[in-house]
Motif scaffolding. Structure first.
Motif, mmCIF file in Angstrom:
data_model
loop_
_atom_site.group_PDB
_atom_site.id
_atom_site.type_symbol
_atom_site.label_atom_id
_atom_site.label_comp_id
_atom_site.label_asym_id
_atom_site.label_seq_id
_atom_site.Cartn_x
_atom_site.Cartn_y
_atom_site.Cartn_z
ATOM 1 N N LEU A 228 0.336 9.535 -5.810
ATOM 2 C CA LEU A 228 0.847 10.900 -5.640
ATOM 3 C C LEU A 228 1.589 11.384 -6.884
ATOM 4 C CD1 LEU A 228 2.168 10.763 -1.956
ATOM 5 C CD2 LEU A 228 0.205 12.082 -2.791
ATOM 6 N N LYS A 229 2.250 10.470 -7.546
ATOM 7 C CA LYS A 229 3.060 10.846 -8.710
ATOM 8 C C LYS A 229 2.241 10.929 -9.988
ATOM 9 C CE LYS A 229 7.141 9.376 -11.344
ATOM 10 N NZ LYS A 229 8.210 8.348 -11.478
ATOM 11 N N GLU A 230 1.237 10.063 -10.151
ATOM 12 C CA GLU A 230 0.593 9.900 -11.452
ATOM 13 C C GLU A 230 -0.842 10.412 -11.541
ATOM 14 O OE1 GLU A 230 2.145 8.941 -14.077
ATOM 15 O OE2 GLU A 230 4.025 8.277 -13.134
ATOM 16 N N MET A 231 -1.561 10.524 -10.441
ATOM 17 C CA MET A 231 -2.940 10.997 -10.527
ATOM 18 C C MET A 231 -2.964 12.504 -10.747
ATOM 19 S SD MET A 231 -5.413 9.020 -7.856
ATOM 20 C CE MET A 231 -5.993 7.358 -8.206
ATOM 21 N N PRO A 232 -3.763 12.975 -11.705
ATOM 22 C CA PRO A 232 -3.784 14.411 -12.014
ATOM 23 C C PRO A 232 -4.174 15.274 -10.816
ATOM 24 C CG PRO A 232 -4.880 13.143 -13.730
ATOM 25 C CD PRO A 232 -4.615 12.197 -12.616
ATOM 26 N N VAL A 233 -5.198 14.857 -10.079
ATOM 27 C CA VAL A 233 -5.666 15.619 -8.928
ATOM 28 C C VAL A 233 -5.754 14.672 -7.743
ATOM 29 C CG1 VAL A 233 -7.490 17.030 -7.940
ATOM 30 C CG2 VAL A 233 -7.017 17.157 -10.400
ATOM 31 N N VAL A 234 -4.872 14.895 -6.758
ATOM 32 C CA VAL A 234 -4.854 14.023 -5.586
ATOM 33 C C VAL A 234 -4.370 14.837 -4.391
ATOM 34 C CG1 VAL A 234 -2.491 13.222 -5.999
ATOM 35 C CG2 VAL A 234 -4.082 11.784 -4.715
ATOM 36 N N ASP A 235 -4.895 14.522 -3.238
ATOM 37 C CA ASP A 235 -4.504 15.190 -2.001
ATOM 38 C C ASP A 235 -3.022 14.931 -1.737
ATOM 39 O OD1 ASP A 235 -4.099 16.157 0.545
ATOM 40 O OD2 ASP A 235 -5.754 15.040 1.470
ATOM 41 N N PRO A 236 -2.203 15.970 -1.660
ATOM 42 C CA PRO A 236 -0.769 15.766 -1.434
ATOM 43 C C PRO A 236 -0.462 15.116 -0.087
ATOM 44 C CG PRO A 236 -1.337 18.092 -1.290
ATOM 45 C CD PRO A 236 -2.544 17.393 -1.818
ATOM 46 N N ASN A 237 -1.438 15.154 0.825
ATOM 47 C CA ASN A 237 -1.255 14.538 2.135
ATOM 48 C C ASN A 237 -1.850 13.125 2.190
ATOM 49 O OD1 ASN A 237 -0.020 16.900 3.296
ATOM 50 N ND2 ASN A 237 -2.067 17.822 3.376
ATOM 51 N N LEU A 238 -2.082 12.522 1.033
ATOM 52 C CA LEU A 238 -2.658 11.192 0.972
ATOM 53 C C LEU A 238 -1.819 10.196 1.772
ATOM 54 C CD1 LEU A 238 -4.762 9.267 -0.420
ATOM 55 C CD2 LEU A 238 -3.053 8.931 -2.216
ATOM 56 N N THR A 239 -2.487 9.405 2.612
ATOM 57 C CA THR A 239 -1.802 8.386 3.397
ATOM 58 C C THR A 239 -1.931 7.034 2.697
ATOM 59 O OG1 THR A 239 -3.722 7.737 4.735
ATOM 60 C CG2 THR A 239 -2.447 9.657 5.476
ATOM 61 N N ASP A 240 -1.321 6.011 3.283
ATOM 62 C CA ASP A 240 -1.407 4.678 2.684
ATOM 63 C C ASP A 240 -2.507 3.824 3.320
ATOM 64 O OD1 ASP A 240 -0.329 4.062 5.127
ATOM 65 O OD2 ASP A 240 1.496 3.118 4.352
ATOM 66 N N GLU A 241 -3.462 4.468 4.013
ATOM 67 C CA GLU A 241 -4.606 3.720 4.526
ATOM 68 C C GLU A 241 -5.436 3.209 3.342
ATOM 69 O OE1 GLU A 241 -6.844 5.626 7.805
ATOM 70 O OE2 GLU A 241 -5.366 7.233 7.596
ATOM 71 N N ARG B 71 0.811 -1.225 0.000
ATOM 72 C CA ARG B 71 0.000 0.000 0.000
ATOM 73 C C ARG B 71 0.847 1.280 0.000
ATOM 74 N NH1 ARG B 71 -2.843 -0.633 5.945
ATOM 75 N NH2 ARG B 71 -1.053 -0.066 7.239
ATOM 76 N N THR B 72 2.061 1.209 0.568
ATOM 77 C CA THR B 72 2.933 2.384 0.527
ATOM 78 C C THR B 72 3.379 2.667 -0.903
ATOM 79 O OG1 THR B 72 3.730 1.925 2.770
ATOM 80 C CG2 THR B 72 5.079 3.384 1.403
ATOM 81 N N GLU B 73 3.690 1.623 -1.631
ATOM 82 C CA GLU B 73 4.067 1.787 -3.036
ATOM 83 C C GLU B 73 2.891 2.312 -3.857
ATOM 84 O OE1 GLU B 73 7.361 -1.616 -3.969
ATOM 85 O OE2 GLU B 73 5.430 -2.352 -3.239
ATOM 86 N N VAL B 74 1.680 1.854 -3.527
ATOM 87 C CA VAL B 74 0.477 2.333 -4.225
ATOM 88 C C VAL B 74 0.277 3.827 -3.974
ATOM 89 C CG1 VAL B 74 -2.026 2.145 -4.364
ATOM 90 C CG2 VAL B 74 -0.638 0.078 -4.206
ATOM 91 N N ARG B 75 0.446 4.238 -2.725
ATOM 92 C CA ARG B 75 0.301 5.670 -2.409
ATOM 93 C C ARG B 75 1.294 6.504 -3.214
ATOM 94 N NH1 ARG B 75 3.052 7.474 2.861
ATOM 95 N NH2 ARG B 75 4.744 7.029 1.388
ATOM 96 N N ASP B 76 2.517 6.034 -3.304
ATOM 97 C CA ASP B 76 3.541 6.787 -4.046
ATOM 98 C C ASP B 76 3.159 6.900 -5.526
ATOM 99 O OD1 ASP B 76 4.928 6.989 -1.682
ATOM 100 O OD2 ASP B 76 6.322 5.352 -2.128
ATOM 101 N N ILE B 77 2.587 5.834 -6.084
ATOM 102 C CA ILE B 77 2.152 5.871 -7.485
ATOM 103 C C ILE B 77 1.040 6.892 -7.659
ATOM 104 C CG2 ILE B 77 0.944 4.545 -9.274
ATOM 105 C CD1 ILE B 77 2.480 2.076 -8.287
#
Length: 490
Positions: free
Chosen positions: A182-195, A174-180
């Motif tokens: 944050l990097k690739e989604m056009p609009v995403v909360d920069p404070n997104l967690t890996d929950e 899930r940590t790797e998913v969060r990083d993806i």
């Protein structure tokens, strides 16, 4: 009604090939410790859940027998079942297209999308479209495809390839998913967690606009019912329901082996599939559609029936049962080889034990490096025990290994080491007196073992055996000599 001849076993195309021999790919993937940790956790979790829910059914083995019998019956009468499906699907407003291979299927889908004027499509998870490389082909034609299954979305955004039939992103935590995201989604909360809940919410927001704006959807199908012309998709997230109901045009790409004779057959598979795949008693979403319903859902409904090497598999009397696969992934979740190497080592869209037989059957054992896939197994039999439709994968693996040996035999003018070893083994085991003669050499084996009483290195092709194990020193006398001595002493 079109006339279809299924007796043309042309090889499959698309994402069905190893890019390098499996041993080389596996050796590289074994170095990815994070991937191995992710896989072990995920496969063991699914495996344990499956064992619990399967154990609740006293008639589980009878259900497996029924599933196998239904699929075998469908394969025996495949052409008849497909034509029956075409007749009933067409009568209800759907349009049937036949594709011999990946190239034809990609062209049919592209033309259908272009007819709508759309340059975007949403997709519900489909192994068949991954197999033919549809997304890549659409991109070359100026059409963008958006995966809506969460795991497929992760793989797509990560510019990766699926590594599992059911959970394509199983190699990511899930940590790797969060990083993806944050990097690739056009609009995403920069404070997104890996929950997990937060990650699912981010994906849902990302996809909602796509669902509401899409005019064209592309789907796969878990099964097609010949007697009613009905298609079905089972899934866990609801993304399939959105794809199958909101767009104006719906295009389904389905392998010809997915057809079932009659409506009642799904009773069996709706018990087998969820338990074998996700370890659930029933899947959260089941979507069924039969052609076109006026003022309800897509009004432009198509299906592309894909061969792409399946007729070739059907022509193999030993391997044809591979077409019975319902894509549950149970074989992968119990496979010790897959657990350690991951899906990418298999090269093909279909990894794991089922991929080790299905890919070379569809393409031909001699195709590129696919001849190495049947050796990607310890032949432990766990896959056969887990398969809900009783595909004897180990038996087919041995059959394909024989085909590989036969295919390579004519390539060498001089006998190989393996040829000589097999010839020698045939001579030794052909007659008792020959074996007895070889047993006279046991003292030489003890001499080679030395003081450690272990043979640690063998020459030539046999060196592969001693790379990871030692051979105990042979006994003082053979069983044959011991038995003879015992009889004389009495």
């Amino acid at each position: 009604m079109s006339q279809v001849f299924l007796g043309m076993p042309a090889p499959g195309q698309g994402n069905l090939f190893e890019q390098e021999p499996f041993p080389q790919a596996a050796h590289r993937e074994l170095g990815n410790t994070q991937m191995r940790k992710n896989l072990r956790h995920a496969t063991h979790t699914i495996r344990d859940k499956r064992l619990r829910v399967v154990g609740e059914l006293p008639d589980w083995e009878q259900l497996r027998d029924a599933g196998s019998a239904i699929k075998n019956s469908s394969m025996i009468n495949l052409e008849e079942r497909l034509l029956e499906f075409e007749k009933n699907f067409t009568a209800r407003g759907g349009v049937v297209h036949w594709a011999r291979d990946a190239q034809e299927a990609n062209k049919i889908v592209t033309d259908l999308v272009k007819e709508t004027g759309s340059t975007e499509v949403v997709k519900v998870k489909s192994m068949a479209t991954q197999e033919i490389g549809l997304n890549e082909h659409l991109e070359t034609q100026g059409i963008e495809a958006f995966e809506t299954d969460l795991a497929e979305l992760i793989v797509q955004l990560g510019h990766d390839k699926p590594s599992h039939i059911l959970v394509p992103a199983i190699h990511k935590n899930r940590t790797e998913v969060r990083d993806i995201f944050l990097k690739e989604m056009p609009v995403v909360d920069p404070n997104l967690t890996d929950e997990p809940a937060k990650l699912a919410e981010a994906a849902r927001k990302h996809l909602r606009k796509k669902f509401l704006a899409a005019k064209v959807a592309i789907s796969g199908a878990n099964f097609a019912l010949a007697d009613t012309g009905t298609l079905g998709v089972v899934e866990s997230e609801g993304n399939g329901r959105m794809c199958l109901t909101l767009p104006e045009t719906l295009i389904t790409v389905m392998g010809i082996e997915k057809v079932l004779p009659k409506w009642e057959d799904i009773e069996v598979f709706m018990q087998l599939l969820p338990r074998s795949s996700t370890g659930e008693r029933m899947n959260p979403y089941t979507s069924l559609w039969t052609g076109v319903s006026e003022d309800d859902g897509p009004q432009n409904v198509h299906i592309v029936l894909l061969d792409n090497g399946r007729s070739r598999v059907l022509a193999d009397k030993f391997g044809r049962s591979a077409l019975n696969c319902i894509r549950c992934s149970a074989c992968m979740n119990v496979c010790p080889v897959y657990e350690r190497t991951g899906g990418h080592a298999y090269g093909s869209t279909y990894p794991g034990p089922i991929g080790a037989i299905l890919s070379p059957l569809m393409t031909g054992i001699e195709a590129e490096d696919n001849g190495s896939l049947p050796y990607a197994s310890s032949l432990c039999g766990a896959c056969y025990e887990a398969c809900p439709v009783k595909i004897n994968i180990p038996e087919i693996l041995v059959h394909l290994r024989g085909d590989d040996v036969d295919a390579n035999r004519g390539k060498h003018k001089i006998p190989t080491q393996m040829d000589l070893l097999m010839k020698g083994g045939s001579w030794a085991l052909g007659k008792g007196k020959n074996l007895g003669l070889l047993e006279k050499a046991l003292p030489l084996g003890r001499l080679a073992a030395g003081k450690s009483k272990k043979i640690k290195k063998l020459p030539g092709i046999a060196a592969g055996w001693t790379q990871s194990r030692d051979i105990p020193a042979p006994p003082n006398k053979s069983f044959r000599d011991w038995w003879s001595d015992e009889k004389e002493s009495k």
